[in-house]
Design a protein around this motif. Sequence first.
Motif, PDB file in Angstrom:
ATOM      1  N   ASN A   1       0.840  -1.191   0.000  1.00 43.36           N
ATOM      2  CA  ASN A   1       0.000   0.000   0.000  1.00 43.36           C
ATOM      3  C   ASN A   1       0.875   1.241   0.000  1.00 43.36           C
ATOM      4  OD1 ASN A   1      -1.210   2.266   2.051  1.00 43.36           O
ATOM      5  ND2 ASN A   1      -2.814   1.446   0.725  1.00 43.36           N
ATOM      6  N   LYS A   2       0.537   2.206  -0.871  1.00 47.17           N
ATOM      7  CA  LYS A   2       1.204   3.506  -0.875  1.00 47.17           C
ATOM      8  C   LYS A   2       0.159   4.567  -0.565  1.00 47.17           C
ATOM      9  CE  LYS A   2       5.030   2.431  -3.972  1.00 47.17           C
ATOM     10  NZ  LYS A   2       5.866   2.911  -5.111  1.00 47.17           N
ATOM     11  N   ARG A   3       0.499   5.423   0.373  1.00 49.79           N
ATOM     12  CA  ARG A   3      -0.471   6.420   0.845  1.00 49.79           C
ATOM     13  C   ARG A   3       0.228   7.757   1.036  1.00 49.79           C
ATOM     14  NH1 ARG A   3      -1.572   7.968   5.960  1.00 49.79           N
ATOM     15  NH2 ARG A   3      -0.350   6.216   6.773  1.00 49.79           N
ATOM     16  N   ILE A   4      -0.445   8.834   0.633  1.00 54.00           N
ATOM     17  CA  ILE A   4       0.088  10.175   0.815  1.00 54.00           C
ATOM     18  C   ILE A   4      -0.911  11.010   1.606  1.00 54.00           C
ATOM     19  CG2 ILE A   4      -0.844  11.058  -1.377  1.00 54.00           C
ATOM     20  CD1 ILE A   4       1.779  12.718  -1.598  1.00 54.00           C
ATOM     21  N   ASP A   5      -0.409  11.766   2.560  1.00 55.77           N
ATOM     22  CA  ASP A   5      -1.242  12.655   3.377  1.00 55.77           C
ATOM     23  C   ASP A   5      -1.246  14.029   2.706  1.00 55.77           C
ATOM     24  OD1 ASP A   5      -2.508  14.217   5.247  1.00 55.77           O
ATOM     25  OD2 ASP A   5      -1.395  13.419   6.964  1.00 55.77           O
ATOM     26  N   VAL A   6      -2.306  14.304   1.940  1.00 51.18           N
ATOM     27  CA  VAL A   6      -2.378  15.529   1.152  1.00 51.18           C
ATOM     28  C   VAL A   6      -2.334  16.775   2.027  1.00 51.18           C
ATOM     29  CG1 VAL A   6      -3.753  16.794  -0.549  1.00 51.18           C
ATOM     30  CG2 VAL A   6      -3.659  14.304  -0.634  1.00 51.18           C
ATOM     31  N   SER A   7      -2.798  16.674   3.269  1.00 51.30           N
ATOM     32  CA  SER A   7      -2.819  17.838   4.156  1.00 51.30           C
ATOM     33  C   SER A   7      -1.413  18.331   4.496  1.00 51.30           C
ATOM     34  CB  SER A   7      -3.573  17.505   5.443  1.00 51.30           C
ATOM     35  OG  SER A   7      -2.885  16.532   6.206  1.00 51.30           O
ATOM     36  N   LYS A   8      -0.400  17.464   4.256  1.00 52.70           N
ATOM     37  CA  LYS A   8       0.976  17.843   4.573  1.00 52.70           C
ATOM     38  C   LYS A   8       1.773  18.262   3.344  1.00 52.70           C
ATOM     39  CE  LYS A   8       1.070  14.730   8.566  1.00 52.70           C
ATOM     40  NZ  LYS A   8       1.689  13.532   9.182  1.00 52.70           N
ATOM     41  N   VAL A   9       1.122  18.253   2.183  1.00 52.74           N
ATOM     42  CA  VAL A   9       1.802  18.655   0.953  1.00 52.74           C
ATOM     43  C   VAL A   9       1.868  20.170   0.853  1.00 52.74           C
ATOM     44  CG1 VAL A   9       1.673  18.646  -1.569  1.00 52.74           C
ATOM     45  CG2 VAL A   9       1.161  16.563  -0.288  1.00 52.74           C
ATOM     46  N   THR A  10       3.052  20.705   0.610  1.00 57.04           N
ATOM     47  CA  THR A  10       3.254  22.140   0.447  1.00 57.04           C
ATOM     48  C   THR A  10       3.943  22.397  -0.881  1.00 57.04           C
ATOM     49  OG1 THR A  10       3.504  22.415   2.837  1.00 57.04           O
ATOM     50  CG2 THR A  10       4.261  24.208   1.440  1.00 57.04           C
ATOM     51  N   THR A  11       3.402  23.296  -1.705  1.00 58.58           N
ATOM     52  CA  THR A  11       4.017  23.616  -2.986  1.00 58.58           C
ATOM     53  C   THR A  11       4.149  25.135  -3.127  1.00 58.58           C
ATOM     54  OG1 THR A  11       1.989  23.888  -4.296  1.00 58.58           O
ATOM     55  CG2 THR A  11       2.778  21.635  -3.966  1.00 58.58           C
ATOM     56  N   GLU A  12       4.844  25.562  -4.168  1.00 53.92           N
ATOM     57  CA  GLU A  12       5.046  26.996  -4.391  1.00 53.92           C
ATOM     58  C   GLU A  12       3.738  27.692  -4.770  1.00 53.92           C
ATOM     59  OE1 GLU A  12       6.525  26.624  -9.035  1.00 53.92           O
ATOM     60  OE2 GLU A  12       7.940  27.182  -7.482  1.00 53.92           O
ATOM     61  N   SER A  13       2.729  26.890  -5.162  1.00 50.75           N
ATOM     62  CA  SER A  13       1.433  27.484  -5.493  1.00 50.75           C
ATOM     63  C   SER A  13       0.744  28.077  -4.268  1.00 50.75           C
ATOM     64  CB  SER A  13       0.519  26.431  -6.124  1.00 50.75           C
ATOM     65  OG  SER A  13       1.071  25.944  -7.327  1.00 50.75           O
ATOM     66  N   GLN A  14       1.204  27.701  -3.072  1.00 50.36           N
ATOM     67  CA  GLN A  14       0.580  28.174  -1.841  1.00 50.36           C
ATOM     68  C   GLN A  14       1.293  29.378  -1.249  1.00 50.36           C
ATOM     69  OE1 GLN A  14       0.748  24.012  -0.320  1.00 50.36           O
ATOM     70  NE2 GLN A  14      -1.332  24.410   0.383  1.00 50.36           N
ATOM     71  N   PHE A  15       2.183  29.991  -2.036  1.00 46.86           N
ATOM     72  CA  PHE A  15       2.858  31.208  -1.590  1.00 46.86           C
ATOM     73  C   PHE A  15       2.287  32.398  -2.344  1.00 46.86           C
ATOM     74  CE2 PHE A  15       5.752  28.096  -0.020  1.00 46.86           C
ATOM     75  CZ  PHE A  15       6.334  28.686   1.097  1.00 46.86           C
ATOM     76  N   SER A  16       1.922  33.401  -1.612  1.00 51.45           N
ATOM     77  CA  SER A  16       1.371  34.623  -2.209  1.00 51.45           C
ATOM     78  C   SER A  16       2.159  35.815  -1.673  1.00 51.45           C
ATOM     79  CB  SER A  16      -0.117  34.774  -1.855  1.00 51.45           C
ATOM     80  OG  SER A  16      -0.644  35.977  -2.356  1.00 51.45           O
ATOM     81  N   GLY A  17       2.848  36.507  -2.569  1.00 59.37           N
ATOM     82  CA  GLY A  17       3.660  37.640  -2.147  1.00 59.37           C
ATOM     83  C   GLY A  17       4.779  37.245  -1.214  1.00 59.37           C
TER      84      GLY A  17
END
Length: 361
Positions: free
Chosen positions: A174-190
Motif C-alpha cells: 500500500n502507498k499512501r500520501i497525506d495531502v494535508s501535509k503537501v506544500t508547494t510553491e502554489s501556496q505562496f502569495s507575495g
Amino acid sequence: MKRLILAKRNINVKANAGEANNGIDKDRSLISRIPYINLIITCGMKSIMLTLLGAAITSVASAQFVPYSQYHLNPLLTNPAHAGMTNDAKLLFQYRQAKVANYEIPAISFLYPLFINNGRSKMRYGGIGLTVIRQSSGPGNLFNTTGAIGGFAYNLHLSREHHLSVGLQGGIVNKRIDVSKVTTESQFSGGVYDPSLFHGENFNNTSVTRPVINAGFSWYLTDRKNQQKASLGAALYNMNRPSYDILSHGNKETVTYVISGEVEAWKKDRFSLHPSFRYILSHSSLTNIGMYAAYALSSQHGEITAGAWYKSNKAVVFSAQYSHASYLISAAYEFSAVANLEANLNSAFEIVLGLKLDRTK
C-alpha cells in the motif's frame, strides 16, 4: 529576509540509488517529480539547494523499499529463495533511520525451515517466510509505503554439498500520501505561505493497494556438517509490475533485479572471513561489496562479527553483531565517503534484534 519554499523545478537527485544528476524539468510538478522532493533555501541573492529523499519514492529496493545495508540479516528482501537456506527458525526485527527526508523503515520478518526425517537425520526440503515492513518519509511522514509479503522456498539437493533453493513470494503493498501535509510553491502569495491556497496537484487517489509477486533462486554449498560455506543467487521483485496511480499519470513499477553472494574465504580455528556482495538494478543500480570477520567464542556462547562494505553510491557501512544460539543483536552505521551533497544522502543507522531456534535438534 529568508524564505523557505518547496520547489517544483530544481536539481534531480537519484537519492534512492545515491547518484546525483543536475537538471531542470519545467514541465513536471512537485509531486510528479516522484521520488524526489527538493528544498530551496533563499537568502538574499544566494540560493542553496538541499535535495531530500522524496515523499513518494519508487525505490531501487526490493519490493518497493529502500534496501537495508545489513542485507544478510533480512534475507526475504534480498532473495525469496533464502527462506529455504537456514536451519534456524528466526524472528527478526529490523529498523533503519536515515537523516535525509526523515526516513524510518521498521520491518518484522519470520523464517521457518521445513524438514523431513530420512531415517537417521533430518533433511531440510525448504522453508517459509513472512515480512511486514513500513517505510515513512517526507516532512511529517507525509508518504507511507506498507507491505506484507509471504513466500515459500523449495530445496533441490544436487549432491551432498551442492544445493539449489527456489523461492516464490506474494503479498500486497500500500502507498499512501497525506495531502494535508503537501506544500508547494502554489501556496505562496507575495512571498508568504498561505495554507488555504490550493496546492495545484492532481491526485487520483491518496491511498493505493496492489498485489506484488517476487521470485528467486540461489545455489549454495555446504560442508559435511551441513554448514553453509558459499552462496550465489538472483531474484526478481515486482514481477507483475503494479501501478500505483496516486497521480493521474501513474506508471507501472519497474522490475527490480537483485544478485547476491557470499563465501567463507578463509578459516583458521575460530576465526573466519566472509566476503559478500549485492547488486540491485531497477531505475538505476546499486552495489554493495565488502566483508565481515567472524570469531566463534565457543560452541555454547555464540559468535561475534564485524564487517565493512562499500556502496556504489559512495557510502561506507560498518556493522557489529553478536550472535548467540538463541538470539542475535546487530547494529550498523552508514555514512558518505565524500564531502559534498551526497554526504547528506548517505547517512543512516540500522539495528537488528532477533530470536533463533535450531530446528535440526
